[in-house]
Design a protein around this motif. Sequence first.
Motif, short mmCIF file in Angstrom:
data_model
loop_
_atom_site.label_atom_id
_atom_site.label_comp_id
_atom_site.label_asym_id
_atom_site.label_seq_id
_atom_site.Cartn_x
_atom_site.Cartn_y
_atom_site.Cartn_z
N GLN A 154 0.82 -1.20 0.00
CA GLN A 154 0.00 0.00 0.00
C GLN A 154 0.87 1.27 0.00
O GLN A 154 2.01 1.26 0.45
N ALA A 155 0.28 2.33 -0.47
CA ALA A 155 1.03 3.59 -0.63
C ALA A 155 1.51 4.16 0.69
O ALA A 155 2.47 4.93 0.71
N ASP A 156 0.85 3.79 1.80
CA ASP A 156 1.19 4.44 3.06
C ASP A 156 2.50 3.94 3.66
O ASP A 156 2.93 4.43 4.71
N ILE A 157 3.15 2.94 3.07
CA ILE A 157 4.50 2.60 3.53
C ILE A 157 5.52 2.82 2.42
O ILE A 157 6.54 2.14 2.35
N ARG A 158 5.24 3.79 1.57
CA ARG A 158 6.20 4.21 0.54
C ARG A 158 6.71 5.60 0.93
O ARG A 158 6.09 6.61 0.62
N PRO A 159 7.83 5.70 1.63
CA PRO A 159 8.28 6.98 2.16
C PRO A 159 8.75 7.93 1.07
O PRO A 159 9.10 7.52 -0.05
N GLN A 160 8.76 9.20 1.41
CA GLN A 160 9.25 10.22 0.48
C GLN A 160 10.76 10.09 0.32
O GLN A 160 11.51 10.09 1.30
N ILE A 161 11.21 9.95 -0.90
CA ILE A 161 12.65 9.93 -1.21
C ILE A 161 12.85 10.84 -2.42
O ILE A 161 12.58 10.44 -3.56
N ASP A 162 13.27 12.05 -2.18
CA ASP A 162 13.43 13.02 -3.25
C ASP A 162 14.56 12.60 -4.20
O ASP A 162 15.57 12.02 -3.77
N ARG A 163 14.36 12.89 -5.48
CA ARG A 163 15.37 12.69 -6.52
C ARG A 163 15.70 11.21 -6.77
O ARG A 163 16.69 10.89 -7.41
N LEU A 164 14.88 10.30 -6.26
CA LEU A 164 15.18 8.89 -6.44
C LEU A 164 15.20 8.50 -7.92
O LEU A 164 16.04 7.69 -8.34
N SER A 165 14.30 9.10 -8.70
CA SER A 165 14.23 8.75 -10.12
C SER A 165 15.47 9.20 -10.89
O SER A 165 15.72 8.73 -12.00
N GLU A 166 16.26 10.11 -10.31
CA GLU A 166 17.49 10.53 -10.98
C GLU A 166 18.56 9.45 -10.95
O GLU A 166 19.45 9.41 -11.81
N TYR A 167 18.49 8.56 -9.94
CA TYR A 167 19.58 7.61 -9.73
C TYR A 167 19.13 6.16 -9.74
O TYR A 167 19.95 5.26 -9.96
N ASN A 168 17.86 5.87 -9.50
CA ASN A 168 17.36 4.50 -9.60
C ASN A 168 16.68 4.32 -10.95
O ASN A 168 15.93 5.20 -11.38
N PRO A 169 16.91 3.21 -11.63
CA PRO A 169 16.18 2.94 -12.88
C PRO A 169 14.67 2.96 -12.62
O PRO A 169 14.22 2.67 -11.50
N PRO A 170 13.86 3.30 -13.61
CA PRO A 170 12.41 3.47 -13.40
C PRO A 170 11.74 2.26 -12.77
O PRO A 170 10.83 2.42 -11.95
N GLN A 171 12.18 1.05 -13.10
CA GLN A 171 11.51 -0.14 -12.57
C GLN A 171 11.79 -0.35 -11.09
O GLN A 171 11.15 -1.20 -10.46
N TYR A 172 12.74 0.39 -10.52
CA TYR A 172 13.09 0.19 -9.11
C TYR A 172 12.67 1.33 -8.19
O TYR A 172 12.73 1.20 -6.97
N THR A 173 12.26 2.46 -8.76
CA THR A 173 11.93 3.60 -7.90
C THR A 173 10.75 3.31 -6.99
O THR A 173 10.69 3.79 -5.85
N GLY A 174 9.78 2.53 -7.46
CA GLY A 174 8.63 2.19 -6.63
C GLY A 174 8.93 1.12 -5.61
O GLY A 174 8.55 1.23 -4.44
N ILE A 175 9.65 0.08 -6.02
CA ILE A 175 9.85 -1.06 -5.11
C ILE A 175 10.90 -0.78 -4.05
O ILE A 175 10.89 -1.41 -2.99
N ASN A 176 11.82 0.15 -4.31
CA ASN A 176 12.85 0.42 -3.31
C ASN A 176 12.34 1.27 -2.15
O ASN A 176 12.95 1.28 -1.07
#
Length: 531
Positions: A294-316
């Motif tokens: 669920q979305a409520d345990i996906r913490p805010q991580i700014d700029r993650l998409s700059e350094y994680n490939p798109p397929q990993y930004t959500g799961i990390n």
Amino acid sequence: MTNLCKICMAREGDWDRATLVEHVRNAHGDEPESVEQVYPDLREEVVASPSEPKSTDDGTGPDPDGPSETLSDDLIDSAYGKKWFLIGVGGAGNNILDAILLRRETLAENNERRARIWKGGLAGYGLLNTNVSELEQTYYAQEEKGYSRNDLLPNCTIGFGRHDYAGAGYRWDIGKELMEADFEGDADPFRERWDMKPERIQDSQAVLFVHSVTKGTGCGATPVLADSLRENVLDDDTVVPKPLFSSVVIPSKGTEYSEFGGRAKVNGVVGLARTSQAVDAIIPFDNNRLENVQADIRPQIDRLSEYNPPQYTGINRPLVAFLEAFTMSSVPQFLDRDATMSIMGDVFDPADSFRPVEDKYQLNPDVSFTPAVILAPVLGRSRANTIDRSKLEILVRNALFQNKLAEFDPTTAWGGTFLVYGPPEKMDAVSDFVADGALTEIISGEEFLDANDVSGIETVDVHVKQLVTPDLDDVHLWGTLWNPTMSSLSEMYDQAQRLKQEGNSEQAENVRKEWDAVEALFSALGRENMA
């Protein structure tokens, strides 16, 4: 309801003074920040007792009754007693370490007190990879260290000078050989070239390797790295060795499974088995589950998409949330007096997550090693304004089913360790349910761990710890369940077993060489295998 100190969670009968004010003054008078945060109305009365002059310390000068600010600053910069030394191995491990560092920076830039979790929790960290191009793309290389390619080669590469730095190509045996090459003869890259200081590793409470088990570098190199770290860095004279953890990523079905056929499955089985010989505990994260939490345990991580490939930004994100909760529980409070404002309650050290189950393994003199404990991860959240028993049942269901971070059956686990944490106004009620065993009873119930369903003499144990975290709004339940059966691992095992029995290739022969370790690990999964 019995009075409860919201700072240390001690009940009235356990106080060393008659009243709450006297108890807080005596037990927490040297923690004015904590008192102000939890009991703002009592601060003046606590800090300035009738028999003592009111302090004139404004927080910028030394405390005559405690460590000086200089000492505190020195200690917070020290690695001693901090929770993790974290090593990201291979592409997946590099991405996850980047996500952790960016989470730390996000909290710091937003002036959130939870930034202390990572400041007080990380003794040190570093990246290793066989692929220099992957290393170049990391936040760690570009911003944390400002490395050029010439810097990366000696500081962060595996197999320095022994290959073309283009990766291991999904060959775990190549990852293994390249890591072994770094330690040939008297070579010690920990001291000679890697930017991971041995003294910081020694000073940490535990070492956490983060990697994939289905590709080549993380799967093949990590077990060699763990063994070499024990031999070259850690003190052999300790009575109890430093805990080593492996946080492993299992790929999603339909992506790497379909694209690379059985290779990823076989690598996963062999990688887990070899890692289980080198570390104390393995935390497997299933990408399928990480994608669906669920979305409520996906913490805010700014700029993650700059350094994680798109397929990993959500799961990390949920993976980092789990590790953040694991980290905050034993951040040493003496390092920073302000840290007590963020972390109060039970201290939950790394070994608490796996030591209670180690002696539940069957005695088998024919087995050369006892495999690492598999820690199936869960993380739930309740936004309820008030917490009662029914709300706790919903929270447990949320954690063990909706938000489990690996695919497993909780009724097959050997037990587990849980941490419930949240703000003081909600933890006041939760603490009662922890103290009278109600939360343990819920988790142990037939719908969840089904702790009464055992056939042998050993029991299914459930350990519950609690923390007060004033900077949060909601109550969370973090947990690790010991050695359950896991459907994703079973599918991988079946593929590797077919290859071992019927294959006539170098890959099949490599699997046969590691099969004793595979059997040792997989024969421990499931409650029926508990002594």
